[in-house]
Scaffold this motif. Structure first.
Motif, mmCIF file in Angstrom:
data_model
loop_
_atom_site.group_PDB
_atom_site.id
_atom_site.type_symbol
_atom_site.label_atom_id
_atom_site.label_comp_id
_atom_site.label_asym_id
_atom_site.label_seq_id
_atom_site.Cartn_x
_atom_site.Cartn_y
_atom_site.Cartn_z
ATOM 1 N N ASN A 108 0.824 -1.207 0.000
ATOM 2 C CA ASN A 108 0.000 0.000 0.000
ATOM 3 C C ASN A 108 0.858 1.257 0.000
ATOM 4 O OD1 ASN A 108 -2.718 1.144 0.038
ATOM 5 N ND2 ASN A 108 -2.140 1.934 2.056
ATOM 6 N N ILE A 109 1.983 1.221 0.697
ATOM 7 C CA ILE A 109 2.897 2.368 0.671
ATOM 8 C C ILE A 109 3.371 2.614 -0.751
ATOM 9 C CG2 ILE A 109 5.221 3.131 1.322
ATOM 10 C CD1 ILE A 109 4.756 1.905 4.078
ATOM 11 N N GLN A 110 3.782 1.548 -1.446
ATOM 12 C CA GLN A 110 4.286 1.694 -2.817
ATOM 13 C C GLN A 110 3.205 2.218 -3.760
ATOM 14 O OE1 GLN A 110 5.794 -2.262 -3.562
ATOM 15 N NE2 GLN A 110 7.819 -1.794 -2.728
ATOM 16 N N ASP A 111 1.983 1.662 -3.648
ATOM 17 C CA ASP A 111 0.879 2.129 -4.495
ATOM 18 C C ASP A 111 0.556 3.591 -4.207
ATOM 19 O OD1 ASP A 111 0.672 -0.327 -5.672
ATOM 20 O OD2 ASP A 111 -1.079 -0.982 -4.523
ATOM 21 N N SER A 112 0.539 3.946 -2.922
ATOM 22 C CA SER A 112 0.215 5.322 -2.526
ATOM 23 C C SER A 112 1.253 6.299 -3.042
ATOM 24 C CB SER A 112 0.112 5.427 -1.001
ATOM 25 O OG SER A 112 -0.885 4.563 -0.491
ATOM 26 N N GLN A 113 2.528 5.936 -2.920
ATOM 27 C CA GLN A 113 3.587 6.831 -3.393
ATOM 28 C C GLN A 113 3.536 6.990 -4.909
ATOM 29 O OE1 GLN A 113 7.178 5.140 -1.253
ATOM 30 N NE2 GLN A 113 7.416 7.296 -0.774
ATOM 31 N N LEU A 114 3.265 5.915 -5.627
ATOM 32 C CA LEU A 114 3.180 5.993 -7.082
ATOM 33 C C LEU A 114 2.032 6.910 -7.497
ATOM 34 C CD1 LEU A 114 4.572 4.810 -9.612
ATOM 35 C CD2 LEU A 114 2.786 3.072 -9.654
ATOM 36 N N GLN A 115 0.887 6.770 -6.838
ATOM 37 C CA GLN A 115 -0.257 7.626 -7.139
ATOM 38 C C GLN A 115 0.033 9.077 -6.775
ATOM 39 O OE1 GLN A 115 -3.645 5.850 -5.166
ATOM 40 N NE2 GLN A 115 -3.377 3.914 -6.238
ATOM 41 N N MET A 116 0.778 9.281 -5.679
ATOM 42 C CA MET A 116 1.132 10.641 -5.275
ATOM 43 C C MET A 116 2.061 11.294 -6.295
ATOM 44 S SD MET A 116 0.614 13.046 -3.033
ATOM 45 C CE MET A 116 0.220 12.530 -1.343
ATOM 46 N N ILE A 117 2.955 10.506 -6.889
ATOM 47 C CA ILE A 117 3.845 11.056 -7.920
ATOM 48 C C ILE A 117 3.017 11.674 -9.048
ATOM 49 C CG2 ILE A 117 5.481 10.452 -9.754
ATOM 50 C CD1 ILE A 117 6.686 8.374 -7.880
ATOM 51 N N PHE A 118 1.997 10.953 -9.509
ATOM 52 C CA PHE A 118 1.180 11.471 -10.606
ATOM 53 C C PHE A 118 0.329 12.664 -10.165
ATOM 54 C CE2 PHE A 118 2.382 7.549 -12.639
ATOM 55 C CZ PHE A 118 2.401 7.882 -13.984
ATOM 56 N N ALA A 119 -0.084 12.675 -8.904
ATOM 57 C CA ALA A 119 -0.863 13.807 -8.397
ATOM 58 C C ALA A 119 -0.007 15.065 -8.351
ATOM 59 C CB ALA A 119 -1.417 13.484 -7.011
ATOM 60 N N VAL A 120 1.192 14.950 -7.779
ATOM 61 C CA VAL A 120 2.085 16.100 -7.641
ATOM 62 C C VAL A 120 2.531 16.620 -9.011
ATOM 63 C CG1 VAL A 120 4.414 16.743 -6.891
ATOM 64 C CG2 VAL A 120 2.888 15.569 -5.316
ATOM 65 N N MET A 175 -5.875 10.893 -6.172
ATOM 66 C CA MET A 175 -4.716 10.010 -6.105
ATOM 67 C C MET A 175 -5.067 8.696 -6.774
ATOM 68 S SD MET A 175 -2.781 10.615 -2.469
ATOM 69 C CE MET A 175 -1.762 9.170 -2.773
ATOM 70 N N GLU A 176 -4.666 8.586 -8.025
ATOM 71 C CA GLU A 176 -4.922 7.379 -8.786
ATOM 72 C C GLU A 176 -3.991 7.357 -9.984
ATOM 73 O OE1 GLU A 176 -8.997 7.830 -9.867
ATOM 74 O OE2 GLU A 176 -8.591 9.377 -11.370
ATOM 75 N N LEU A 177 -3.710 6.182 -10.482
ATOM 76 C CA LEU A 177 -2.933 6.082 -11.707
ATOM 77 C C LEU A 177 -3.817 6.488 -12.881
ATOM 78 C CD1 LEU A 177 -0.815 2.804 -11.495
ATOM 79 C CD2 LEU A 177 -0.025 5.155 -11.390
ATOM 80 N N ASP A 188 5.140 11.350 -19.300
ATOM 81 C CA ASP A 188 6.123 12.292 -19.834
ATOM 82 C C ASP A 188 6.369 13.440 -18.860
ATOM 83 O OD1 ASP A 188 6.453 10.825 -22.128
ATOM 84 O OD2 ASP A 188 5.124 12.071 -23.361
ATOM 85 N N ASN A 189 5.288 13.957 -18.285
ATOM 86 C CA ASN A 189 5.426 15.078 -17.347
ATOM 87 C C ASN A 189 6.084 14.621 -16.052
ATOM 88 O OD1 ASN A 189 4.853 17.951 -16.938
ATOM 89 N ND2 ASN A 189 3.645 17.228 -15.207
ATOM 90 N N VAL A 190 5.730 13.417 -15.587
ATOM 91 C CA VAL A 190 6.339 12.870 -14.375
ATOM 92 C C VAL A 190 7.851 12.724 -14.562
ATOM 93 C CG1 VAL A 190 6.512 10.807 -12.914
ATOM 94 C CG2 VAL A 190 4.269 11.694 -13.551
ATOM 95 N N GLY A 223 12.499 7.388 -9.544
ATOM 96 C CA GLY A 223 12.601 6.622 -10.790
ATOM 97 C C GLY A 223 12.486 5.132 -10.545
ATOM 98 N N HIS A 224 13.104 4.657 -9.457
ATOM 99 C CA HIS A 224 12.999 3.236 -9.102
ATOM 100 C C HIS A 224 11.547 2.852 -8.813
ATOM 101 C CE1 HIS A 224 16.993 1.509 -9.091
ATOM 102 N NE2 HIS A 224 17.479 2.599 -8.532
ATOM 103 N N LEU A 225 10.795 3.759 -8.182
ATOM 104 C CA LEU A 225 9.375 3.479 -7.932
ATOM 105 C C LEU A 225 8.630 3.246 -9.248
ATOM 106 C CD1 LEU A 225 8.308 5.978 -5.092
ATOM 107 C CD2 LEU A 225 8.166 3.486 -5.004
ATOM 108 N N LEU A 226 8.960 4.049 -10.254
ATOM 109 C CA LEU A 226 8.291 3.918 -11.554
ATOM 110 C C LEU A 226 8.675 2.623 -12.259
ATOM 111 C CD1 LEU A 226 8.640 7.577 -12.915
ATOM 112 C CD2 LEU A 226 6.603 6.529 -11.917
ATOM 113 N N THR A 227 9.948 2.246 -12.178
ATOM 114 C CA THR A 227 10.365 1.003 -12.851
ATOM 115 C C THR A 227 9.828 -0.228 -12.132
ATOM 116 O OG1 THR A 227 12.463 0.915 -11.616
ATOM 117 C CG2 THR A 227 12.487 2.020 -13.762
#
Length: 413
Positions: A108-120, A175-177, A188-190, A223-227
């Motif tokens: 859940n931490i990983q999913d939340s952080q990934l979704q937060m990246i796209f939100a920010v 907060m969602e993909l 691209d923006n991320v 970047g590691h979170l995205l990969t």
């Protein structure tokens, strides 16, 4: 005591973004500042408790337990559950009377952080504010550190972050993909924001070397979170990771013991991080699996050759070819300037001088440094003039010291 403070600071940077992301995911981005406050209060309590009792056996678990309590208490006390939160987070559940406690499990931490990246990194937020918000929300940097990174004051940063969070609320950003058909454009923006974050460290004008490295390493972590996620583990993501790994591998060699900048030619190759170079090779190989070739691929290719110290014709011919392609796909004055140096290494000074002077970048000290370098031995008087112009425009003490050193090496008339 000092060791404990360093441990707490490191934990804050590691856990702040995770905890804010989890709480914001559960209750919505409209409560992002509440999440920040809860996490900050958790760390204040940790500082007080650990100062008296010492570090617990599992500090992260301790922080999660306290954050859960504080989160539940806050939403109960403010009656947000009954009025706003419950319908949003527990639709369809019957006889639910309390908010669920935050889920700090690793998935859940990983999913939340990934979704937060796209939100920010949402385009509704101004580009400059995205970087500041990324440093705060995604990386856990304090306001003082962000102000230092941007060479500005805390008030400016606070205003910038306040406006960015307003945009998140007003734009009803969730907060969602993104949907599968949208993820390419949004990614691209991320990637752009992560690369800008990396560059804030790599080309930083702050004198704080620790902060510079932390900025670069945080960009690598994102970047590691995205990969690590199938939907975002795309060729462009891997190309950017390769590029950042190659650059980061030379961080220790770029500055000497007295804090002075060490130019590429003078760097001690033994200080290069071979593990990061190997990671760069790995990501570059994966990035080639798709049909796409973008500027990250080309820049990573150039960085690949720069991680091979030997000065060979093959190396500089490849670098020049890659810069030629980069000029076709993502031309910029900086790319053109770097291409002129590669041209010098392949075809000599006079052809490179003609290419550099055609750029007419009078207000960039790097332009004058390059022309000073190219005119050395061709016309030392002109070389001196260009170096003096560069010295007048240089922004940092390290840059000035490097230019002064070049001036000293010129023969005196």
């Amino acid at each position: 005591m000092e060791k404990q403070q360093d441990s707490l600071k490191q934990l804050f940077q590691q856990e702040f973004s995770r905890m804010v992301a989890v709480i914001s995911k559960q209750f919505g981005l409209q409560y992002i500042e509440t999440a920040e406050d809860i996490v900050s209060e958790t760390f204040l309590q940790a500082a007080e408790s650990w100062g008296m009792k010492g570090l617990p056996a599992n500090p992260a678990a301790w922080l999660y337990a306290v954050a859960k309590q504080k989160t539940l208490y806050h939403f109960r006390r403010n009656k947000i559950l009954a009025e706003k939160v419950l319908p949003a987070v527990a639709a369809g559940l019957e006889k639910e009377t309390e908010p669920e406690e935050p889920d700090f499990s690793t998935p859940n931490i990983q999913d939340s952080q990934l979704q937060m990246i796209f939100a920010v990194c949402n385009p509704v937020i101004a580009a400059e504010a995205q970087i500041g918000l990324a440093l705060r929300i995604l990386c856990g940097f304090g306001i003082d550190e962000i102000a230092e990174a941007f060479l500005t004051n805390k008030e400016t940063i606070n205003k910038r972050l306040f406006r960015a969070k307003d945009k998140l609320r007003d734009g009803q950003v969730k907060m969602e993909l993104p949907a599968e058909q949208e993820i390419g454009n949004r990614l691209d923006n991320v990637l752009r924001v992560i690369y800008l974050l990396f560059n804030e460290g790599y080309y930083s004008k702050t004198q704080n070397e620790v902060l510079k490295k932390e900025l670069c390493l945080e960009a690598l972590r994102l970047g590691h979170l995205l990969t690590g996620h199938t939907a975002t583990n795309l060729p462009s993501t891997n190309a950017l990771m390769a590029l950042m790994c190659y650059h980061a591998s030379r961080l220790e060699a770029r500055v000497d013991g007295s804090g002075q900048l060490v130019l590429y030619e003078a760097q001690d190759e033994s200080l290069w991080d071979k593990a990061l170079v190997a990671q760069g090779d790995h990501f570059l190989s994966i990035s080639a699996e798709g049909n796409e070739v973008n500027s990250y691929h080309l820049e990573a290719g150039i960085a690949y050759w720069h991680c091979r110290k030997e000065d060979t014709p093959e190396k500089w011919n490849n670098i020049l070819q890659l810069y030629d392609l980069l000029m076709q796909t993502n031309a910029s004055p900086g790319v053109a300037l770097n291409r002129a140096f590669a041209l010098y290494k392949v075809r000599g000074r006079r052809e490179a001088i003609a290419a550099a002077e055609s750029l007419d970048m009078q207000h960039e000290h790097f332009y004058h440094v390059l022309l000073g370098e190219l005119y050395t031995t061709v016309d030392d008087g002109k070389a001196r003039s260009f170096y003096e112009k560069a010295l007048a425009q240089a922004r940092t003490a390290a840059e000035k010291h490097t230019i002064e050193d070049k001036l000293k090496r010129l023969p005196t008339s």
